[in-house]
Design a protein around this motif. Structure first.
Motif, PDB file in Angstrom:
ATOM      1  N   SER A  41       0.852  -1.186   0.000  1.00  0.00           N
ATOM      2  CA  SER A  41       0.000   0.000   0.000  1.00  0.00           C
ATOM      3  C   SER A  41       0.890   1.240   0.000  1.00  0.00           C
ATOM      4  O   SER A  41       1.920   1.264   0.677  1.00  0.00           O
ATOM      5  CB  SER A  41      -0.867   0.035   1.259  1.00  0.00           C
ATOM      6  OG  SER A  41      -1.692  -1.087   1.283  1.00  0.00           O
ATOM      7  N   ASN A  42       0.481   2.216  -0.785  1.00  0.00           N
ATOM      8  CA  ASN A  42       1.187   3.489  -0.814  1.00  0.00           C
ATOM      9  C   ASN A  42       2.512   3.451  -1.583  1.00  0.00           C
ATOM     10  O   ASN A  42       3.296   4.399  -1.514  1.00  0.00           O
ATOM     11  CB  ASN A  42       1.444   3.974   0.621  1.00  0.00           C
ATOM     12  CG  ASN A  42       1.246   5.456   0.738  1.00  0.00           C
ATOM     13  OD1 ASN A  42       0.377   6.021   0.067  1.00  0.00           O
ATOM     14  ND2 ASN A  42       2.063   6.104   1.546  1.00  0.00           N
ATOM     15  N   VAL A  43       2.766   2.364  -2.299  1.00  0.00           N
ATOM     16  CA  VAL A  43       4.026   2.237  -3.038  1.00  0.00           C
ATOM     17  C   VAL A  43       4.075   3.177  -4.242  1.00  0.00           C
ATOM     18  O   VAL A  43       5.148   3.460  -4.787  1.00  0.00           O
ATOM     19  CB  VAL A  43       4.249   0.762  -3.480  1.00  0.00           C
ATOM     20  CG1 VAL A  43       3.292   0.352  -4.589  1.00  0.00           C
ATOM     21  CG2 VAL A  43       5.684   0.503  -3.893  1.00  0.00           C
ATOM     22  N   SER A  47      -0.408   5.897  -9.138  1.00  0.00           N
ATOM     23  CA  SER A  47       0.258   6.974  -9.884  1.00  0.00           C
ATOM     24  C   SER A  47       1.033   6.408 -11.072  1.00  0.00           C
ATOM     25  O   SER A  47       1.020   6.973 -12.168  1.00  0.00           O
ATOM     26  CB  SER A  47       1.227   7.727  -8.972  1.00  0.00           C
ATOM     27  OG  SER A  47       0.569   8.174  -7.810  1.00  0.00           O
ATOM     28  N   THR A  61      -5.800   7.484  -7.262  1.00  0.00           N
ATOM     29  CA  THR A  61      -4.764   7.348  -6.229  1.00  0.00           C
ATOM     30  C   THR A  61      -5.462   7.260  -4.881  1.00  0.00           C
ATOM     31  O   THR A  61      -6.467   7.908  -4.631  1.00  0.00           O
ATOM     32  CB  THR A  61      -3.756   8.526  -6.245  1.00  0.00           C
ATOM     33  OG1 THR A  61      -4.489   9.720  -6.200  1.00  0.00           O
ATOM     34  CG2 THR A  61      -2.880   8.491  -7.472  1.00  0.00           C
ATOM     35  N   SER A  62      -4.907   6.454  -4.036  1.00  0.00           N
ATOM     36  CA  SER A  62      -5.610   6.066  -2.827  1.00  0.00           C
ATOM     37  C   SER A  62      -5.447   7.088  -1.709  1.00  0.00           C
ATOM     38  O   SER A  62      -4.341   7.303  -1.228  1.00  0.00           O
ATOM     39  CB  SER A  62      -5.079   4.718  -2.358  1.00  0.00           C
ATOM     40  OG  SER A  62      -3.665   4.733  -2.394  1.00  0.00           O
ATOM     41  N   ASP A 154      12.534   9.838  -7.689  1.00  0.00           N
ATOM     42  CA  ASP A 154      12.843  11.266  -7.475  1.00  0.00           C
ATOM     43  C   ASP A 154      13.108  11.558  -6.005  1.00  0.00           C
ATOM     44  O   ASP A 154      13.742  12.545  -5.669  1.00  0.00           O
ATOM     45  CB  ASP A 154      11.674  12.131  -7.988  1.00  0.00           C
ATOM     46  CG  ASP A 154      10.349  11.782  -7.334  1.00  0.00           C
ATOM     47  OD1 ASP A 154       9.812  12.587  -6.572  1.00  0.00           O
ATOM     48  OD2 ASP A 154       9.839  10.662  -7.582  1.00  0.00           O
ATOM     49  N   ASN A 186       5.875  10.877 -10.661  1.00  0.00           N
ATOM     50  CA  ASN A 186       5.819  12.332 -10.532  1.00  0.00           C
ATOM     51  C   ASN A 186       6.666  13.033 -11.584  1.00  0.00           C
ATOM     52  O   ASN A 186       6.254  14.016 -12.179  1.00  0.00           O
ATOM     53  CB  ASN A 186       6.304  12.762  -9.149  1.00  0.00           C
ATOM     54  CG  ASN A 186       5.226  12.603  -8.100  1.00  0.00           C
ATOM     55  OD1 ASN A 186       4.254  11.879  -8.324  1.00  0.00           O
ATOM     56  ND2 ASN A 186       5.383  13.251  -6.952  1.00  0.00           N
TER      57      ASN A 186
HETATM   58  P1  GDP Z   1      -0.789   3.353  -4.173  1.00  0.00           P
HETATM   59  O1  GDP Z   1      -1.441   3.334  -2.833  1.00  0.00           O
HETATM   60  O2  GDP Z   1       0.286   2.342  -4.281  1.00  0.00           O
HETATM   61  O3  GDP Z   1      -1.759   3.302  -5.321  1.00  0.00           O
HETATM   62  O4  GDP Z   1       0.002   4.744  -4.267  1.00  0.00           O
HETATM   63  P2  GDP Z   1      -0.404   6.170  -4.854  1.00  0.00           P
HETATM   64  O5  GDP Z   1      -0.164   6.230  -6.313  1.00  0.00           O
HETATM   65  O6  GDP Z   1      -1.750   6.522  -4.345  1.00  0.00           O
HETATM   66  O7  GDP Z   1       0.716   7.065  -4.169  1.00  0.00           O
HETATM   67  C1  GDP Z   1       0.940   7.043  -2.794  1.00  0.00           C
HETATM   68  C2  GDP Z   1       1.624   8.340  -2.391  1.00  0.00           C
HETATM   69  O8  GDP Z   1       2.920   8.403  -3.002  1.00  0.00           O
HETATM   70  C3  GDP Z   1       0.874   9.580  -2.841  1.00  0.00           C
HETATM   71  O9  GDP Z   1       1.032  10.554  -1.857  1.00  0.00           O
HETATM   72  C4  GDP Z   1       1.591   9.982  -4.111  1.00  0.00           C
HETATM   73  O10 GDP Z   1       1.512  11.355  -4.368  1.00  0.00           O
HETATM   74  C5  GDP Z   1       3.011   9.558  -3.817  1.00  0.00           C
HETATM   75  N1  GDP Z   1       3.750   9.220  -5.050  1.00  0.00           N
HETATM   76  C6  GDP Z   1       3.344   8.373  -6.022  1.00  0.00           C
HETATM   77  N2  GDP Z   1       4.252   8.313  -7.020  1.00  0.00           N
HETATM   78  C7  GDP Z   1       5.271   9.145  -6.669  1.00  0.00           C
HETATM   79  C8  GDP Z   1       6.512   9.521  -7.283  1.00  0.00           C
HETATM   80  O11 GDP Z   1       6.881   9.097  -8.379  1.00  0.00           O
HETATM   81  N3  GDP Z   1       7.300  10.379  -6.584  1.00  0.00           N
HETATM   82  C9  GDP Z   1       6.939  10.889  -5.369  1.00  0.00           C
HETATM   83  N4  GDP Z   1       7.803  11.714  -4.767  1.00  0.00           N
HETATM   84  N5  GDP Z   1       5.775  10.576  -4.781  1.00  0.00           N
HETATM   85  C10 GDP Z   1       4.957   9.719  -5.402  1.00  0.00           C
END
Ligand code: GDP
Length: 206
Positions: A41-43, A47, A61-62, A154, A186
């Motif tokens: 989660s949150n990986v 995105s 996005t979660s 990043d 990002n």
């Molecule tokens: P999921 O729970 O795996 O679907 O993750 P999300 O895509 O919802 O992202 C979780 C958090 O990580 C969010 O706060 C995003 O803004 C952040 N995040 C996602 N991708 C990146 C990235 O490439 N770089 C950075 N710095 N943050 C990211």
């Protein structure tokens, strides 16, 4: 069969939601090959999926980590399915939920012949964690080929070190692809490499 040669242009083509699956009985009878995206989660999975297909709305996005408990199937231009697997390892998830989720995932992975490759996302700031190891075991047991994808590069301060460590983990698992992909949703880094890996996984399947 597809008449079109497989190129990165595929990822600019229309993508549509096909099904959200929460129980084994609901798994759609799909014939197109598919690739799955798996990670804690949150990986950064949602995105990254959105960056992959250049679509801001594909995977929401979660806001609440671990909230999504279903496998979501997306059809990409009638060529393949992208499967968004719910995140694991969320600390607040109850044991019952975790067991249910693992059961669902095992049902999916086991004997899913359409599944060409699973992409296992790992946060480049943290590397492979205990919950990931459980997942790798499940993938090994299910005989699914998989490839590591580092996310959020990043923000990584010791990218090379984490990369080396993840490659060492990959080397220990015969089902793991020897090369790993580094990405930032990002900053739109490594997205072409991920697209190429999806295409590579599909070759011979179409
Ligand atoms: P999921 O729970 O795996 O679907 O993750 P999300 O895509 O919802 O992202 C979780 C958090 O990580 C969010 O706060 C995003 O803004 C952040 N995040 C996602 N991708 C990146 C990235 O490439 N770089 C950075 N710095 N943050 C990211």
């Amino acid at each position: 069969m597809t008449a079109e040669p497989l190129t990165r242009a595929l990822f600019a083509k229309p993508v549509r939601f096909v099904a959200g699956v929460a129980t084994m009985e609901q798994f759609p009878e799909l014939t197109l090959p598919e690739v799955a995206f798996i990670g804690r989660s949150n990986v950064g999975k949602s995105s990254l999926l959105n960056a992959l297909v250049n679509n801001g709305k594909l995977a929401r996005t979660s806001g609440t980590p671990g909230a999504t408990r279903q496998l979501n199937f997306f059809n990409l231009n009638d060529v393949l399915h992208l499967v968004d697997v719910p995140g694991y390892g969320y600390a607040k998830a109850g044991k019952k939920d975790v067991r249910k989720w693992q059961g669902l995932l095992f049902d999916y992975l086991r004997g899913r012949r359409q599944l060409a490759r699973a992409f296992v996302l790992v946060d480049s700031r943290h590397g492979v964690k205990e919950a990931d190891n459980d997942m790798l075991e499940l993938l090994d047991d299910s005989a699914v080929s998989y490839q590591f994808v580092l996310t959020k590069i990043d923000k990584a301060e010791q990218l090379e070190e984490v990369q080396q460590k993840v490659m060492a983990v990959a080397a220990k698992h015969p089902a793991a692809h020897p090369s790993i992909i580094t990405t930032s949703a990002n900053e739109k880094l490594g997205i072409d490499g991920l697209q190429d890996a999806v295409i590579e996984a599909l070759v011979g399947r179409l």
